[in-house]
Every structure is written in structure tokens, then in C-alpha cells.
Write an enzyme that holds these catalytic residues in place. Structure first.
Site, PDB file in Angstrom:
ATOM      1  N   GLU A  85       5.994   5.637  -3.748  1.00 15.98           N
ATOM      2  CA  GLU A  85       4.711   5.726  -3.027  1.00 15.98           C
ATOM      3  C   GLU A  85       4.729   6.791  -1.930  1.00 15.98           C
ATOM      4  O   GLU A  85       5.599   6.775  -1.049  1.00 15.98           O
ATOM      5  CB  GLU A  85       4.367   4.355  -2.428  1.00 15.98           C
ATOM      6  CG  GLU A  85       2.987   4.331  -1.791  1.00 15.98           C
ATOM      7  CD  GLU A  85       2.587   2.942  -1.300  1.00 15.98           C
ATOM      8  OE1 GLU A  85       3.030   1.937  -1.886  1.00 15.98           O
ATOM      9  OE2 GLU A  85       1.835   2.883  -0.312  1.00 15.98           O
ATOM     10  N   LYS A 280       2.891  -6.646   2.162  1.00 21.39           N
ATOM     11  CA  LYS A 280       3.175  -5.592   1.175  1.00 21.39           C
ATOM     12  C   LYS A 280       3.697  -4.350   1.902  1.00 21.39           C
ATOM     13  O   LYS A 280       4.614  -3.672   1.444  1.00 21.39           O
ATOM     14  CB  LYS A 280       1.906  -5.283   0.371  1.00 21.39           C
ATOM     15  CG  LYS A 280       2.123  -4.406  -0.841  1.00 21.39           C
ATOM     16  CD  LYS A 280       2.060  -2.925  -0.525  1.00 21.39           C
ATOM     17  CE  LYS A 280       2.238  -2.073  -1.771  1.00 21.39           C
ATOM     18  NZ  LYS A 280       2.314  -0.639  -1.467  1.00 21.39           N
ATOM     19  N   ASP A 296      18.918  -6.524  -5.813  1.00 22.98           N
ATOM     20  CA  ASP A 296      17.890  -7.072  -6.694  1.00 22.98           C
ATOM     21  C   ASP A 296      16.595  -7.285  -5.897  1.00 22.98           C
ATOM     22  O   ASP A 296      16.454  -8.271  -5.177  1.00 22.98           O
ATOM     23  CB  ASP A 296      18.428  -8.398  -7.262  1.00 22.98           C
ATOM     24  CG  ASP A 296      17.458  -9.091  -8.193  1.00 22.98           C
ATOM     25  OD1 ASP A 296      16.284  -8.694  -8.233  1.00 22.98           O
ATOM     26  OD2 ASP A 296      17.890 -10.026  -8.873  1.00 22.98           O
ATOM     27  N   HIS A 393      -1.994   9.177   4.101  1.00 28.80           N
ATOM     28  CA  HIS A 393      -1.866   8.978   2.657  1.00 28.80           C
ATOM     29  C   HIS A 393      -2.348  10.195   1.896  1.00 28.80           C
ATOM     30  O   HIS A 393      -1.732  10.644   0.950  1.00 28.80           O
ATOM     31  CB  HIS A 393      -2.742   7.780   2.235  1.00 28.80           C
ATOM     32  CG  HIS A 393      -1.942   6.588   1.885  1.00 28.80           C
ATOM     33  ND1 HIS A 393      -1.733   6.187   0.603  1.00 28.80           N
ATOM     34  CD2 HIS A 393      -1.267   5.713   2.660  1.00 28.80           C
ATOM     35  CE1 HIS A 393      -0.984   5.122   0.587  1.00 28.80           C
ATOM     36  NE2 HIS A 393      -0.688   4.808   1.828  1.00 28.80           N
TER      37      HIS A 393
END
Ligand code: MEV
Length: 436
Positions: A85, A280, A296, A393
Site C-alpha cells: 500500500e 486497519k 504469521d 495517498h
């Protein structure tokens, strides 16, 4: 042609690729070439990757980046991150530098306990089961020694073995609830091996001590498996500074920054839609370090989100408040990871990432990971309550769009300049390139 195949796993890599290209890509040469272009020229590295999983046909790349200037407990780290991202690494690096100037991150371990469960059904009396379990617990621990002794030498092992009465939730349901310390390993293999052995030993004593009343009683073992919920394997990271330092900070340039920041965190505590997005953002930081260090991320994700729901309501994981004119921002989460075993030494880049961090032990890596999560959360909220998230972004997104449209290096340079003051959208970038 049918896409059903028998014996796919028995085919070698080339045969697998040929079958796929024939059945799914009409023998398209480009599709085949693409798979080959992602294979590693170094045969030993490729073989290694081929053997991590089954049915390997190529490699799947993620960008591998670093975030420098992370001051954690007085020591500077350059943190490895694997993530696709845009903006995440840029934002976290900026935040690391920001807090380095204000004393950096303070972190600590609050617990290292891992959990495993043996789920079984027994139709007799709990009292009888309890007294039987009490009698054989010592034997279980003793009979497990061949498996646990090495871990004990390293300072870990089984810390407790308890019988849990779950029969109020499901009739006749019980658990053997086992707590572990797996020191520097994530411990999944160790825990699962122990649990399966405990089940075997338990079954043995059930027979040997004639525990079951003939005919009427039975015991059924359902499964033995670790739990990825580790609410007592947790680390805390925090930053703090004088409120004034934030109010007077040129970079923030916003009178209401602190109030808005704290309110943003408050909102994440009461609204699930916001809480999930808030968390998130934290996981952007956590996962990328977890992946780069060969751990993991699915297990960490599952555990963290369960932890976010521990009150019964899913809520934001970080806390922000003012106390005695100081601003505090904190994050406490479970991170069950390891620095030995698994991929840590096997995957060359993972090994490199551990070297970059100075080969931390698991406790130190947990703290680095939580600090990165906190930094990421700070970066996101800071953008959200000031300039908005799209500004940063879009800068990174612009590069992705330019690459998608096949822009030359010169066009990229001109576009970056032009879009400093113009709205980035796919359409606008395409029009800009067409004019050039
Ligand atoms: C984007 O990947 C993450 C954010 O949405 C997190 C947040 O909203 O706090 C920016």
C-alpha cells in the site's frame, strides 16, 4: 476443456505451468512468460521458495522497504516493512522522525503467555473428571518431558495445565487449557506437538486407570490445537510530550490538533465502523513488519481483532489522553511472533530483516512491532484530522497511475510537479500524459 485435474500435485513445476496455461489461458505465451519472469535466477533461492508451500508455480513479490529513525527505548532502529500500500512507509517514517525529536517511543512487554486447548466431550460427572485430571496432571507433565525439556532449557515450557468446565455452553463439553512460554519461537509447532501428546497420554491413563464406567460413560476427543488468541502475550508502546509541544509544532500548524486527535480516538471506541478502519491503520504497520520478519500475519491479525472485541464491543485499540499537561498516545496489543524457527532463518530476506534490526529476541521484536503500529496510527489520525488522508495517498497513488499508463521517467518528473497543485485522478493523469 474441463478444468478439473487429478494428480496435479504430482506434476513437476513445468508440467503444472503447462497445464494451467493450456486450460486457463488458451496457451497464451505472455501468461506463461509472466510466471517465468518472476522466478529467481539463483536456483538455490528458487528451490527454497518452491519448497515453502505446495504447487508453487512462481513467486509473488511485495515491495520490501525500510522506515528509519525509530527511536524505541533510547535505541534507533531501521524497521523493515513488506507492504503493497502506497503511503504507509512514508507516513510511518515521517512519524518516527517526529517522535524521535520528542523522546521517541517507550515500549514494554506485559506478558508472553501462549495458549493451547484440547477440546473433548465426556458424559459423566465433572467432579469425577476433575479428580481424575488432578491425579494424572503430574504424570502428563512427566511423560511430556521428552518434548518439553529443550524448551525448558531455554527458559520456557508449559506454565499451567487446567481442566475447564465448558458444559454450560455445550452439554458434556470440557477443555484441557494449557498455557505455554515458547521464549523466542512463535511456538505453534511446539504447542501443537505438546497438545497432541497430552491427548495421547490422557487417553492412555483413561484406559490404564479404568476411568470410564463400563457401558454408560464415554469420552470423545474432538481436537487439540493452539489458540491464536493470546490476550496475555502483549506489548505496550507509548509516546508522550507536553501538549504545548504539539500546539506549537509548525508541522501540525493547527490549534485544535490535540482535541481533534483525542476525539478521533474516542470515536473509535464507540463506533464499530470507525473502529475497524482505525485498527486497519494500526495493522498497516503491524502486518508489514510481521511479514518482513517472517511471522504469521494471519495469526496476529486474528488475535488482535479478538482483543479489540474483548469488552464485548469491537473498539479502537489505541488510547489518547491528556494528563498533567502532557499528551499521551498508547497502544497495547497481543503479538504472538517469533525470532527463531519458522521462516526466520530459512528465508534469506527475512534473515536479512532480522539482521537489520540487530537480531532482536521475540520480546524485543514484539515491542518494535507495536511501536510501528502506534506510529502508523498516529500518522493516519494526524492526516485525518488535519490535511485529510488523500493528499499523501494521492502523491504515492500518482506514481502507481503513471506506471500503469507507461509514463517515461521525464513524464513522471513533469507529472509530479504538475500534480502538486492539481487533482490526481486516473482521467487527469491520462489527459496530462496525452498532452505531452
Ligand atoms: C488506510 O490504509 C488506513 C486509514 O484508513 C486508517 C484510518 O482511517 O485511521 C488511513
Amino acid at each position: 476443456m474441463s478444468n478439473f485435474v487429478n494428480g496435479f500435485s504430482k506434476k513437476n513445476k513445468l508440467e503444472k505451468i503447462d497445464w494451467i496455461i493450456k486450460t486457463h489461458f488458451h496457451n497464451n505465451k505472455k501468461a506463461k512468460h509472466l510466471l517465468f519472469s518472476y522466478l529467481n535466477n539463483d536456483e538455490s533461492i528458487q528451490n527454497l521458495h518452491d519448497e515453502f508451500i505446495e504447487n508453487t508455480i512462481s513467486n509473488f513479490y511485495l515491495p520490501f522497504a525500510v522506515a528509519p529513525n525509530f527511536l524505541i527505548n533510547g535505541k534507533y532502529y531501521t524497521i523493515p516493512m513488506a507492504i503493497e500500500e502506497s503511503s504507509v512507509v512514508a507516513a510511518v517514517s515521517k512519524t518516527a522522525k517526529f517522535w524521535a525529536n520528542l523522546g521517541g517511543f517507550k515500549t514494554k512487554i506485559l506478558g508472553v503467555e501462549k495458549v493451547g486447548q484440547i477440546h473433548f466431550f465426556y458424559n459423566g460427572s465433572f467432579k469425577k473428571l476433575k479428580s481424575f485430571f488432578k491425579k494424572i496432571t503430574k504424570n502428563i507433565i512427566e511423560d511430556l518431558k521428552p518434548i518439553t525439556s529443550n524448551m525448558e532449557k531455554r527458559g520456557g515450557g508449559i506454565s499451567s495445565l487446567e481442566l475447564a468446565d465448558m458444559s454450560k455452553k455445550i452439554n458434556s463439553y470440557y477443555q484441557i487449557f494449557v498455557k505455554f512460554n515458547t521464549v523466542d519461537s512463535m511456538g505453534a509447532n511446539f504447542i501443537n506437538t505438546c497438545l497432541e501428546k497430552i491427548t495421547e497420554i490422557f487417553k492412555f491413563y483413561v484406559g490404564e486407570k479404568k476411568f470410564l464406567d463400563n457401558g454408560s460413560e464415554k469420552i470423545d476427543f474432538v481436537m487439540s490445537i493452539l489458540s491464536n488468541y493470546t490476550p496475555n502475550c502483549i506489548a505496550k508502546a507509548s509516546v508522550n510530550c507536553k501538549v504545548e509541544d504539539l500546539k506549537e509544532n509548525d508541522e501540525l500548524n493547527d490549534e485544535n490538533f490535540v482535541e481533534n486527535f483525542i476525539n478521533a480516538v474516542k470515536i473509535s471506541k464507540v463506533d464499530t465502523f470507525r473502529a475497524v478502519t482505525h485498527n486497519k491503520g494500526i495493522m498497516n504497520g503491524i502486518d508489514s513488519v510481521v511479514i518482513a520478519t517472517g511471522n504469521d500475519f494471519r495469526s496476529v491479525e486474528a488475535g488482535v481483532h479478538a482483543y479489540a472485541s474483548r469488552s464485548g464491543n469491537y473498539s479502537g485499540l489505541s488510547d489518547a489522553y491528556i494528563k498533567d499537561d502532557y499528551f499521551y498516545f498508547e497502544l497495547t496489543i497481543p503479538v504472538s511472533i517469533g525470532t527463531v524457527g519458522g521462516l526466520t532463518k530459512l528465508h534469506p530476506l527475512v534473515d536479512w530483516a532480522h539482521n537489520l534490526l540487530g537480531n532482536p529476541n521475540a520480546a524485543e521484536l514484539m515491542q518494535i512491532i507495536v511501536a510501528t503500529g502506534l506510529a502508523q496510527n498516529f500518522a493516519a489520525i494526524k492526516s485525518l484530522v488535519t490535511s485529510g488522508i488523500q493528499k499523501g495517498h494521492m502523491k504515492m497513488h500518482l506514481l502507481n497511475v503513471l506506471n500503469q499508463l507507461g509514463a517515461s521517467p521525464k513524464q513522471k518528473e513533469e507529472a509530479i510537479e504538475y500534480f502538486k497543485n492539481n487533482l490526481v485522478s486516473y482521467k487527469n493523469v491520462r489527459e496530462f500524459l496525452n498532452k505531452k
